[in-house]
Design an enzyme around this catalytic site. Sequence first.
Site, PDB file in Angstrom:
ATOM      1  N   GLU A   1       0.798  -1.228   0.000  1.00 45.91           N
ATOM      2  CA  GLU A   1       0.000   0.000   0.000  1.00 45.91           C
ATOM      3  C   GLU A   1       0.831   1.280   0.000  1.00 45.91           C
ATOM      4  O   GLU A   1       0.305   2.347  -0.280  1.00 45.91           O
ATOM      5  CB  GLU A   1      -0.956   0.018   1.186  1.00 45.91           C
ATOM      6  CG  GLU A   1      -0.293   0.230   2.526  1.00 45.91           C
ATOM      7  CD  GLU A   1      -1.209   0.949   3.510  1.00 45.91           C
ATOM      8  OE1 GLU A   1      -2.361   1.249   3.151  1.00 45.91           O
ATOM      9  OE2 GLU A   1      -0.757   1.213   4.628  1.00 45.91           O
ATOM     10  N   ASN A   2       2.134   1.163   0.295  1.00 43.81           N
ATOM     11  CA  ASN A   2       3.008   2.345   0.277  1.00 43.81           C
ATOM     12  C   ASN A   2       4.171   2.183  -0.700  1.00 43.81           C
ATOM     13  O   ASN A   2       5.203   2.856  -0.568  1.00 43.81           O
ATOM     14  CB  ASN A   2       3.541   2.624   1.685  1.00 43.81           C
ATOM     15  CG  ASN A   2       2.465   3.141   2.604  1.00 43.81           C
ATOM     16  OD1 ASN A   2       1.688   4.020   2.236  1.00 43.81           O
ATOM     17  ND2 ASN A   2       2.399   2.595   3.811  1.00 43.81           N
TER      18      ASN A   2
ATOM     19  N   ASN B   1      -5.375   1.440   4.271  1.00 46.09           N
ATOM     20  CA  ASN B   1      -6.102   2.663   3.929  1.00 46.09           C
ATOM     21  C   ASN B   1      -5.444   3.482   2.825  1.00 46.09           C
ATOM     22  O   ASN B   1      -6.116   4.257   2.144  1.00 46.09           O
ATOM     23  CB  ASN B   1      -6.290   3.539   5.179  1.00 46.09           C
ATOM     24  CG  ASN B   1      -4.974   3.824   5.890  1.00 46.09           C
ATOM     25  OD1 ASN B   1      -4.190   2.919   6.161  1.00 46.09           O
ATOM     26  ND2 ASN B   1      -4.733   5.076   6.217  1.00 46.09           N
ATOM     27  N   HIS B   2      -4.148   3.315   2.594  1.00 44.30           N
ATOM     28  CA  HIS B   2      -3.472   4.101   1.557  1.00 44.30           C
ATOM     29  C   HIS B   2      -3.685   3.557   0.148  1.00 44.30           C
ATOM     30  O   HIS B   2      -3.236   4.170  -0.817  1.00 44.30           O
ATOM     31  CB  HIS B   2      -1.966   4.183   1.839  1.00 44.30           C
ATOM     32  CG  HIS B   2      -1.632   4.997   3.045  1.00 44.30           C
ATOM     33  ND1 HIS B   2      -0.399   4.944   3.663  1.00 44.30           N
ATOM     34  CD2 HIS B   2      -2.378   5.886   3.748  1.00 44.30           C
ATOM     35  CE1 HIS B   2      -0.407   5.763   4.707  1.00 44.30           C
ATOM     36  NE2 HIS B   2      -1.593   6.344   4.784  1.00 44.30           N
TER      37      HIS B   2
ATOM     38  N   HIS C   1      -3.819  -5.002   8.797  1.00 41.57           N
ATOM     39  CA  HIS C   1      -3.185  -3.689   8.706  1.00 41.57           C
ATOM     40  C   HIS C   1      -3.795  -2.796   9.781  1.00 41.57           C
ATOM     41  O   HIS C   1      -4.966  -2.427   9.708  1.00 41.57           O
ATOM     42  CB  HIS C   1      -3.420  -3.096   7.313  1.00 41.57           C
ATOM     43  CG  HIS C   1      -2.789  -1.743   7.138  1.00 41.57           C
ATOM     44  ND1 HIS C   1      -1.445  -1.591   6.912  1.00 41.57           N
ATOM     45  CD2 HIS C   1      -3.316  -0.500   7.175  1.00 41.57           C
ATOM     46  CE1 HIS C   1      -1.166  -0.304   6.792  1.00 41.57           C
ATOM     47  NE2 HIS C   1      -2.280   0.383   6.956  1.00 41.57           N
TER      48      HIS C   1
END
Length: 211
Positions: free
Chosen positions: A86-87, A114-115, A197
């Site tokens: 996600e990052n 969430n990212h 997460h």
Amino acid sequence: KREGSWCSTELLRQIRNFSWFLSACGPYFDHRLFFYREHNFRIEDDLMRVAMFGDVIGQPGRTAAMERVRELKTSGKVDFVVLNGENAAGGIGLTPEIGHDILRSGADVITSGNHIWNKKDMVAVLNEERHILRPYNYPKTTPGRGFTAVNCDGYRLGVLNLQGRTFMQAIDCPFKSADEAIDAYGSEVDAIVVDFHAEATSEKQALGMYL
């Protein structure tokens, strides 16, 4: 502890260490590029070796992680790889190109948090690519999926992606969602790997003990 599940004291200790590891990371690597742990578990009489990479950060992190994935898969040291991406794009979010590069490197499933919504062109990919997940406990109308099943060495391995709520967005309860997913898909797979997460160590420990 769900009915019919088994969890040893050693595994609980590892869960607690892993939860702290997700938050601190310092003693393991000098820079927060990526981190991973290998887990062994048995399906019937066979040993399944799973490597989980957490929170791969930016271009340096994904380059190092993909090299490590290739090495682990090529050498036969692991059978299955789950990677939280996600990052992986510029330190926040994931792009379709980077996601497919990670899968081509040998990762079996990319999980997120969430990212995952920071790059708008990922929405269509989440609907189409079953090997890239968003957290399962987002509302049902959210694009994408939070659970997938993949064939691995003659077995069917499920991957469940969940997101915590402490210090994060108020989405559906990860505990209830875990029950729902296991009840819905548990009979279709031989084992389920969970990527949770979350921000709070206590929430991670609680879910690990609950499952």
